[in-house]
Each structure stands twice: as C-alpha cells, then as structure tokens.
Design a protein around this motif. Structure first.
Motif, mmCIF file in Angstrom:
data_model
loop_
_atom_site.group_PDB
_atom_site.id
_atom_site.type_symbol
_atom_site.label_atom_id
_atom_site.label_comp_id
_atom_site.label_asym_id
_atom_site.label_seq_id
_atom_site.Cartn_x
_atom_site.Cartn_y
_atom_site.Cartn_z
ATOM 1 N N ASP A 243 0.818 -1.223 0.000
ATOM 2 C CA ASP A 243 0.000 0.000 0.000
ATOM 3 C C ASP A 243 0.846 1.265 0.000
ATOM 4 N N GLY A 244 2.179 1.087 0.020
ATOM 5 C CA GLY A 244 3.064 2.247 -0.005
ATOM 6 C C GLY A 244 3.268 2.887 1.351
ATOM 7 N N LYS A 245 2.539 2.435 2.367
ATOM 8 C CA LYS A 245 2.674 2.987 3.727
ATOM 9 C C LYS A 245 3.145 1.898 4.684
ATOM 10 N N ALA A 246 2.226 0.989 5.006
ATOM 11 C CA ALA A 246 2.580 -0.119 5.910
ATOM 12 C C ALA A 246 3.527 -1.096 5.218
ATOM 13 N N VAL A 247 3.259 -1.343 3.941
ATOM 14 C CA VAL A 247 4.117 -2.240 3.146
ATOM 15 C C VAL A 247 4.593 -1.485 1.902
ATOM 16 N N THR A 248 5.912 -1.324 1.791
ATOM 17 C CA THR A 248 6.497 -0.603 0.650
ATOM 18 C C THR A 248 7.133 -1.595 -0.320
ATOM 19 N N MET B 114 3.776 -14.238 2.385
ATOM 20 C CA MET B 114 2.531 -13.598 2.815
ATOM 21 C C MET B 114 2.423 -13.556 4.344
ATOM 22 N N LYS B 115 2.935 -14.607 4.997
ATOM 23 C CA LYS B 115 2.947 -14.631 6.468
ATOM 24 C C LYS B 115 3.842 -13.514 7.005
ATOM 25 N N GLU B 116 4.922 -13.245 6.280
ATOM 26 C CA GLU B 116 5.845 -12.178 6.687
ATOM 27 C C GLU B 116 5.198 -10.790 6.489
ATOM 28 N N LEU B 117 4.500 -10.630 5.357
ATOM 29 C CA LEU B 117 3.945 -9.314 5.007
ATOM 30 C C LEU B 117 2.630 -8.984 5.709
ATOM 31 N N CYS B 118 1.840 -10.016 6.016
ATOM 32 C CA CYS B 118 0.489 -9.754 6.553
ATOM 33 C C CYS B 118 0.517 -9.019 7.891
ATOM 34 N N SER B 119 1.529 -9.317 8.730
ATOM 35 C CA SER B 119 1.602 -8.657 10.040
ATOM 36 C C SER B 119 1.944 -7.169 9.895
ATOM 37 N N LYS B 120 2.664 -6.833 8.805
ATOM 38 C CA LYS B 120 2.974 -5.416 8.533
ATOM 39 C C LYS B 120 1.746 -4.707 7.961
ATOM 40 N N ARG B 121 1.082 -5.407 7.027
ATOM 41 C CA ARG B 121 -0.060 -4.808 6.317
ATOM 42 C C ARG B 121 -1.266 -4.620 7.229
#
Length: 203
Positions: A75-80, A108-115
């Motif tokens: 989203d360019g904020k939480a996940v760049t 996806m498991k790594e990114l979902c907690s950031k997103r």
C-alpha cells in the motif's frame, strides 16, 4: 475390562483400535481449502505474466512485486516496495531467482503482520489472502486510454494551435494527407482566393 472393550461409548470400536466416529468440522475446512485454491490460481496467473515459457509453478521477483502492488498488499505505507523485495529475497532458495507457491505463502505470512497491524497472525493472513483471491494481472486485454493529468489536454484536438490545428477538422477527425501536406491547387486561381468559381455567375 472385557465389558469396557466391547462398549466404547461415543466411539467406533474395532479390535485394538478405538476411533472417534465424529468427523472434523467440514465447512471450516472447505472454506480454507477454497480460499487457498483461489489464491493459488491468482499466483499462477501472475507467475506466467509476461513470460510465455513460464509454467506458473514459480514466480520472479518482478511479478511478485507486481502482484503485491495490484492486489493491494503493497500500500506504499505499511508495506512498501522495499519491504516486498526484502521478503522475496528472504523466502526464496539461496541462489534461486524465483519462489514457489509454498515460499509465496511464507512471504505472505511475513507481510500480513505489517499490512494488518493489530490483527492476530491468522486474521491478518486471511485478510491478505482475501485481497489476492480471484485477482489477475491488470494489463490483460486492451490498454485503456488514460485521462489523468495533462493527457486529456494533449489529446484534445480542439486545443491544438499552428500547423497541428490544420491536421484535424472541427469534429476532431484527422484529415489524413491533406492535413499534413500543402497540396497543389491546379484550378488556375491564386492561392486562398475566396471568389473561385463565381465568374460565370457575375458575367
């Protein structure tokens, strides 16, 4: 003891083995399985994008980044884009240039907690998969004409000036060759003379 062996209440009894007769909850299992199959379909569509020789079993970093961007995981904020690149390199096999679907799931498991901060790992993962399922690469089919920013002004023929204006009629349709070249007038009249063809009417 013999009585207990023959009467296993709530069980399906077979010699020396005792199993529960009740099956696991089916709807939850099918929901998860169905969601994963939709995510895998999306993975395969993005995996083969731009490469006619791709099998769809593994995905390049470029296509992984495209998928994350178009599905809204990035989203360019939480996940760049940097986060996406780091995770891709983290989950892929050393020396490999692509990731498998299993490695994609790990990513996806790594990114979902950031997103989705604040959600439980399971909820965050389900939310990320909901963004992905049913999606396909955006530029499939014809490219739509954009009207963003200055493009609309540049493609509006009514605003053209100078020699460019001569190439289109009032409706915006191109005049073809007549709009690009000065065609020779062989009528015998001087160029731009407005009274051509009126001599016979006045004499």
């Amino acid at each position: 003891l013999a009585l207990l062996e023959t009467r296993c209440i709530g069980h399906e009894c077979v010699p020396s083995i005792c199993r529960w007769s009740s099956a696991p909850s089916m709807p939850t299992y099918f929901l998860h399985s169905n969601k994963m199959s939709e995510v895998e379909k999306a993975f395969r569509k993005f995996a083969v994008y731009g490469d006619t020789s791709a099998t769809g079993n593994d995905m390049t970093g470029k296509n992984f980044s495209k998928m994350c961007k178009e599905c809204g995981v990035m989203d360019g904020k939480a996940v760049t884009s940097t986060d996406v690149d780091i995770v891709f390199n983290k989950v892929k096999t050393k020396g490999a240039r692509t990731i498998t679907f299993a490695e994609f799931q790990q990513a996806m498991k790594e990114l979902c907690s950031k997103r989705f901060k604040g959600k439980s790992p399971e909820e965050a993962l389900q939310a990320v998969y909901s963004l992905i399922e049913g999606k396909e690469p955006g530029s499939v089919g014809t490219t739509k004409a954009t009207k963003v920013g200055g493009v609309e002004r540049l493609t509006d023929t009514s605003k053209y000036t100078g020699s460019h204006k001569e190439r289109f009629d009032e409706s915006g349709k191109g005049k073809g060759l007549a709009g690009r070249q000065d065609l020779t007038d062989n009528s015998g009249y001087v160029g731009a003379y407005k009274g051509a063809g009126t001599y016979d009417q006045t004499h």
